[in-house]
Write a protein that holds these residues in place. Sequence first.
Motif, PDB file in Angstrom:
ATOM      1  N   GLY A  72      17.449   5.133  46.611  1.00  0.00           N
ATOM      2  CA  GLY A  72      17.284   4.097  45.595  1.00  0.00           C
ATOM      3  C   GLY A  72      16.045   3.243  45.751  1.00  0.00           C
ATOM      4  N   SER A  73      15.259   3.441  46.823  1.00  0.00           N
ATOM      5  CA  SER A  73      14.042   2.648  46.973  1.00  0.00           C
ATOM      6  C   SER A  73      13.016   3.114  45.942  1.00  0.00           C
ATOM      7  CB  SER A  73      13.500   2.749  48.395  1.00  0.00           C
ATOM      8  OG  SER A  73      13.177   4.078  48.719  1.00  0.00           O
ATOM      9  N   PHE A  74      12.040   2.243  45.648  1.00  0.00           N
ATOM     10  CA  PHE A  74      11.045   2.567  44.633  1.00  0.00           C
ATOM     11  C   PHE A  74       9.740   1.834  44.902  1.00  0.00           C
ATOM     12  CE2 PHE A  74      12.862  -1.363  43.170  1.00  0.00           C
ATOM     13  CZ  PHE A  74      11.856  -2.013  42.465  1.00  0.00           C
ATOM     14  N   ARG A  75       8.670   2.350  44.295  1.00  0.00           N
ATOM     15  CA  ARG A  75       7.388   1.650  44.270  1.00  0.00           C
ATOM     16  C   ARG A  75       6.765   1.898  42.906  1.00  0.00           C
ATOM     17  NH1 ARG A  75       2.522   4.060  44.628  1.00  0.00           N
ATOM     18  NH2 ARG A  75       1.483   2.191  45.388  1.00  0.00           N
ATOM     19  N   ILE A  76       5.933   0.960  42.476  1.00  0.00           N
ATOM     20  CA  ILE A  76       5.307   1.029  41.165  1.00  0.00           C
ATOM     21  C   ILE A  76       3.799   1.160  41.347  1.00  0.00           C
ATOM     22  CG2 ILE A  76       4.956  -0.175  38.962  1.00  0.00           C
ATOM     23  CD1 ILE A  76       7.862   0.312  39.394  1.00  0.00           C
ATOM     24  N   GLY A  77       3.215   2.165  40.693  1.00  0.00           N
ATOM     25  CA  GLY A  77       1.767   2.328  40.733  1.00  0.00           C
ATOM     26  C   GLY A  77       1.072   1.341  39.804  1.00  0.00           C
ATOM     27  N   GLU A  78      -0.227   1.266  39.940  1.00  0.00           N
ATOM     28  CA  GLU A  78      -1.035   0.391  39.083  1.00  0.00           C
ATOM     29  C   GLU A  78      -1.066   0.957  37.662  1.00  0.00           C
ATOM     30  OE1 GLU A  78      -2.407  -2.557  39.869  1.00  0.00           O
ATOM     31  OE2 GLU A  78      -1.352  -2.323  41.775  1.00  0.00           O
ATOM     32  N   PRO A  79      -1.148   0.087  36.647  1.00  0.00           N
ATOM     33  CA  PRO A  79      -1.208   0.587  35.261  1.00  0.00           C
ATOM     34  C   PRO A  79      -2.534   1.287  34.979  1.00  0.00           C
ATOM     35  CG  PRO A  79      -1.420  -1.809  35.313  1.00  0.00           C
ATOM     36  CD  PRO A  79      -1.153  -1.364  36.714  1.00  0.00           C
ATOM     37  N   ASP A  80      -2.471   2.304  34.127  1.00  0.00           N
ATOM     38  CA  ASP A  80      -3.699   2.955  33.676  1.00  0.00           C
ATOM     39  C   ASP A  80      -4.235   2.193  32.460  1.00  0.00           C
ATOM     40  OD1 ASP A  80      -2.209   3.779  31.438  1.00  0.00           O
ATOM     41  OD2 ASP A  80      -2.114   5.878  32.060  1.00  0.00           O
ATOM     42  N   ASP A  81      -5.225   2.748  31.783  1.00  0.00           N
ATOM     43  CA  ASP A  81      -5.845   2.066  30.640  1.00  0.00           C
ATOM     44  C   ASP A  81      -4.881   1.812  29.486  1.00  0.00           C
ATOM     45  OD1 ASP A  81      -8.239   1.992  32.018  1.00  0.00           O
ATOM     46  OD2 ASP A  81      -9.057   3.776  31.023  1.00  0.00           O
TER      47      ASP A  81
ATOM     48  N   GLU B 205       0.402   2.413  31.135  1.00  0.00           N
ATOM     49  CA  GLU B 205       1.447   3.255  31.723  1.00  0.00           C
ATOM     50  C   GLU B 205       1.318   3.236  33.243  1.00  0.00           C
ATOM     51  OE1 GLU B 205       1.087   7.144  29.992  1.00  0.00           O
ATOM     52  OE2 GLU B 205       1.283   6.362  27.957  1.00  0.00           O
ATOM     53  N   ARG B 206       2.461   3.387  33.912  1.00  0.00           N
ATOM     54  CA  ARG B 206       2.487   3.391  35.373  1.00  0.00           C
ATOM     55  C   ARG B 206       3.376   4.515  35.854  1.00  0.00           C
ATOM     56  NH1 ARG B 206       2.795  -2.478  37.802  1.00  0.00           N
ATOM     57  NH2 ARG B 206       1.688  -3.666  36.250  1.00  0.00           N
ATOM     58  N   TYR B 207       3.218   4.851  37.125  1.00  0.00           N
ATOM     59  CA  TYR B 207       4.189   5.731  37.773  1.00  0.00           C
ATOM     60  C   TYR B 207       5.198   4.864  38.497  1.00  0.00           C
ATOM     61  CZ  TYR B 207       1.535   9.976  36.899  1.00  0.00           C
ATOM     62  OH  TYR B 207       0.901  11.024  36.299  1.00  0.00           O
ATOM     63  N   PHE B 208       6.453   5.176  38.280  1.00  0.00           N
ATOM     64  CA  PHE B 208       7.573   4.535  38.959  1.00  0.00           C
ATOM     65  C   PHE B 208       8.117   5.581  39.919  1.00  0.00           C
ATOM     66  CE2 PHE B 208      11.922   3.291  39.620  1.00  0.00           C
ATOM     67  CZ  PHE B 208      11.998   1.915  39.407  1.00  0.00           C
TER      68      PHE B 208
ATOM     69  N   PRO C  47       8.372  10.922  40.625  1.00  0.00           N
ATOM     70  CA  PRO C  47       7.770   9.904  39.773  1.00  0.00           C
ATOM     71  C   PRO C  47       8.350   9.930  38.356  1.00  0.00           C
ATOM     72  CG  PRO C  47       6.369  11.817  39.776  1.00  0.00           C
ATOM     73  CD  PRO C  47       7.570  12.148  40.650  1.00  0.00           C
ATOM     74  N   LEU C  48       8.363   8.777  37.730  1.00  0.00           N
ATOM     75  CA  LEU C  48       8.680   8.647  36.311  1.00  0.00           C
ATOM     76  C   LEU C  48       7.500   7.925  35.669  1.00  0.00           C
ATOM     77  CD1 LEU C  48      12.314   7.231  36.582  1.00  0.00           C
ATOM     78  CD2 LEU C  48      11.659   9.608  36.189  1.00  0.00           C
ATOM     79  N   THR C  49       7.180   8.268  34.438  1.00  0.00           N
ATOM     80  CA  THR C  49       6.153   7.544  33.697  1.00  0.00           C
ATOM     81  C   THR C  49       6.838   6.397  32.971  1.00  0.00           C
ATOM     82  OG1 THR C  49       4.860   9.561  33.390  1.00  0.00           O
ATOM     83  CG2 THR C  49       4.379   7.722  31.908  1.00  0.00           C
ATOM     84  N   VAL C  50       6.372   5.173  33.234  1.00  0.00           N
ATOM     85  CA  VAL C  50       6.997   3.993  32.641  1.00  0.00           C
ATOM     86  C   VAL C  50       5.955   3.105  31.979  1.00  0.00           C
ATOM     87  CG1 VAL C  50       8.893   3.985  34.335  1.00  0.00           C
ATOM     88  CG2 VAL C  50       6.885   2.536  34.724  1.00  0.00           C
ATOM     89  N   GLY C  51       6.438   2.278  31.075  1.00  0.00           N
ATOM     90  CA  GLY C  51       5.643   1.211  30.491  1.00  0.00           C
ATOM     91  C   GLY C  51       6.384  -0.086  30.720  1.00  0.00           C
ATOM     92  N   GLU C  52       5.671  -1.146  31.056  1.00  0.00           N
ATOM     93  CA  GLU C  52       6.309  -2.447  31.269  1.00  0.00           C
ATOM     94  C   GLU C  52       6.585  -3.081  29.910  1.00  0.00           C
ATOM     95  OE1 GLU C  52       5.577  -6.699  33.512  1.00  0.00           O
ATOM     96  OE2 GLU C  52       4.284  -5.006  34.002  1.00  0.00           O
TER      97      GLU C  52
END
Length: 106
Positions: free
Chosen positions: A30-39, A42-45, A58-63
């Motif tokens: 259940g642990s996670f980290r969030i990548g930096e947003p692209d242009d 979108e981020r990788y979760f 990874p999952l592709t996410v939008g905040e």
Amino acid sequence: MSEVKTPPVRAQHIPDKAAFHIGGVGQVPGSFRIGEPDDDGERYFWYCCPCGCGSIAPLTVGEGFKPADGPSWTWNGSFDAPELTPSVHHRGHWHGWLRNGEWVSC
């Protein structure tokens, strides 16, 4: 491996990339980290499967929005009580939701 149902698993944010990945504390279910947003914002979760198998994916996410391309999820922007919409299906392992900081089996 068939999909397992688990009691709720607390989502634990691991901000450090090196600590999260294989061999690090990221193998905590259940642990996670969030990548930096692209242009496009979108981020990788990245998450460790809540079933306890140790698999990281990874999952592709939008905040606050769901990215248009490919499978994607809306992330509420919280590191303490993250939520994803829709459900997460880690095929062959686990299926459920991340709600209010807990991974909950469906």
